[in-house]
Design an enzyme around this catalytic site. Sequence first.
Site, short mmCIF file in Angstrom:
data_model
loop_
_atom_site.label_atom_id
_atom_site.label_comp_id
_atom_site.label_asym_id
_atom_site.label_seq_id
_atom_site.Cartn_x
_atom_site.Cartn_y
_atom_site.Cartn_z
N HIS A 168 0.83 -1.20 0.00
CA HIS A 168 0.00 0.00 0.00
C HIS A 168 0.87 1.26 0.00
O HIS A 168 0.63 2.21 -0.73
CB HIS A 168 -0.92 -0.03 1.23
CG HIS A 168 -1.85 1.11 1.32
ND1 HIS A 168 -1.45 2.40 1.62
CD2 HIS A 168 -3.20 1.19 1.15
CE1 HIS A 168 -2.51 3.19 1.63
NE2 HIS A 168 -3.58 2.49 1.34
N GLY A 169 1.88 1.28 0.84
CA GLY A 169 2.78 2.43 0.92
C GLY A 169 2.42 3.40 2.03
O GLY A 169 3.26 4.21 2.44
N ASP A 170 1.19 3.36 2.50
CA ASP A 170 0.79 4.17 3.66
C ASP A 170 -0.36 3.43 4.32
O ASP A 170 -1.51 3.87 4.31
CB ASP A 170 0.37 5.57 3.23
CG ASP A 170 0.05 6.48 4.43
OD1 ASP A 170 0.19 6.01 5.59
OD2 ASP A 170 -0.34 7.64 4.21
N ALA A 171 -0.01 2.28 4.90
CA ALA A 171 -1.04 1.35 5.37
C ALA A 171 -1.58 1.70 6.75
O ALA A 171 -2.09 0.85 7.46
CB ALA A 171 -0.47 -0.07 5.37
N ASN A 175 -6.55 4.77 6.30
CA ASN A 175 -6.65 4.52 4.87
C ASN A 175 -7.41 3.25 4.50
O ASN A 175 -7.45 2.85 3.35
CB ASN A 175 -5.25 4.52 4.24
CG ASN A 175 -4.65 5.91 4.28
OD1 ASN A 175 -5.39 6.89 4.26
ND2 ASN A 175 -3.34 5.99 4.37
#
Length: 244
Positions: A168-171, A175
Amino acid sequence: MTIPTDDVVVPDRVRLLARGADLECVWRNDYGGLTFRATGQGDPFFIKWGPRNLEFTLSDEAERMQWASQWITVPTVLESGGDETHEWMVTAALDGLSAVDPRWVAEPAVAVRAVGEALRAMHDALPVADCPWDWSVSSRIENAERRGIVVPDHLRTAPEIDLLVVSHGDACCPNTLVGDDGRWLAHVDLALLGVADRWADIAVAAMSTEWNYGPGWEDALIEAYGVEPDRERLAYYRELWNAA
Ligand SMILES: Nc1ncnc2c1ncn2[C@@H]1O[C@H](COP(=O)(O)OP(=O)(O)O)[C@@H](O)[C@H]1O
Ligand SMILES: [Mg+2]
């Protein structure tokens, strides 16, 4: 990053994009970016607007959302654009609340399970071989250095890869969108999506439970994801997140 409680001044650009819809500011991020829910003119939609930054762009995010939507539920991008100083993205509203909406903060066991299961479902669904983007340790360190951040030397050697996934990269918990039934519904905020070890996401998701629900939920999140905690990788990726 928080749900704003004060009156937010609606930027002119957002007013234009709203095309007469009623606006409610639902989120303010650390970059000064704002997200609004727009209702009353046809189907509800969201407008994400913010200053340009050196970490990622909203056009990156729109591209990644369109790609990911082939396999998982993410908001449909209706429009995106930018000017010299700001960027914006308009998406169709999904019928779920952020896992950190007051409703779910009041039920942390439900929310934490939803976030852990959502992350696992995303990792299981997105095909690494088809993913055009990278969120490897080296790319993250490069990105941080471009922003003038000094990354400690010991973080340059990552633990061996456990399992490569499309991350995801910003889990962090906000979010994941959760449906009325308490089950995860969708992922948002995909600007950094890319291939990385799965622990890069798991560590952030677990760490963020403490910010949003208080101490004691990390292992519940990891259990919902469906793995045994790997303390070494968790510690490394937590530290990398905080540094970069
Ligand atoms: N299309 C959408 N449908 C439902 N909720 C949304 C949608 N887009 C954004 N949101 C809500 O707005 C919040 C902020 O959006 P997000 O993309 O995460 O912005 P930021 O990058 O500032 O965190 C999300 O946590 C989610 O609750
Ligand atoms: Mg977000």
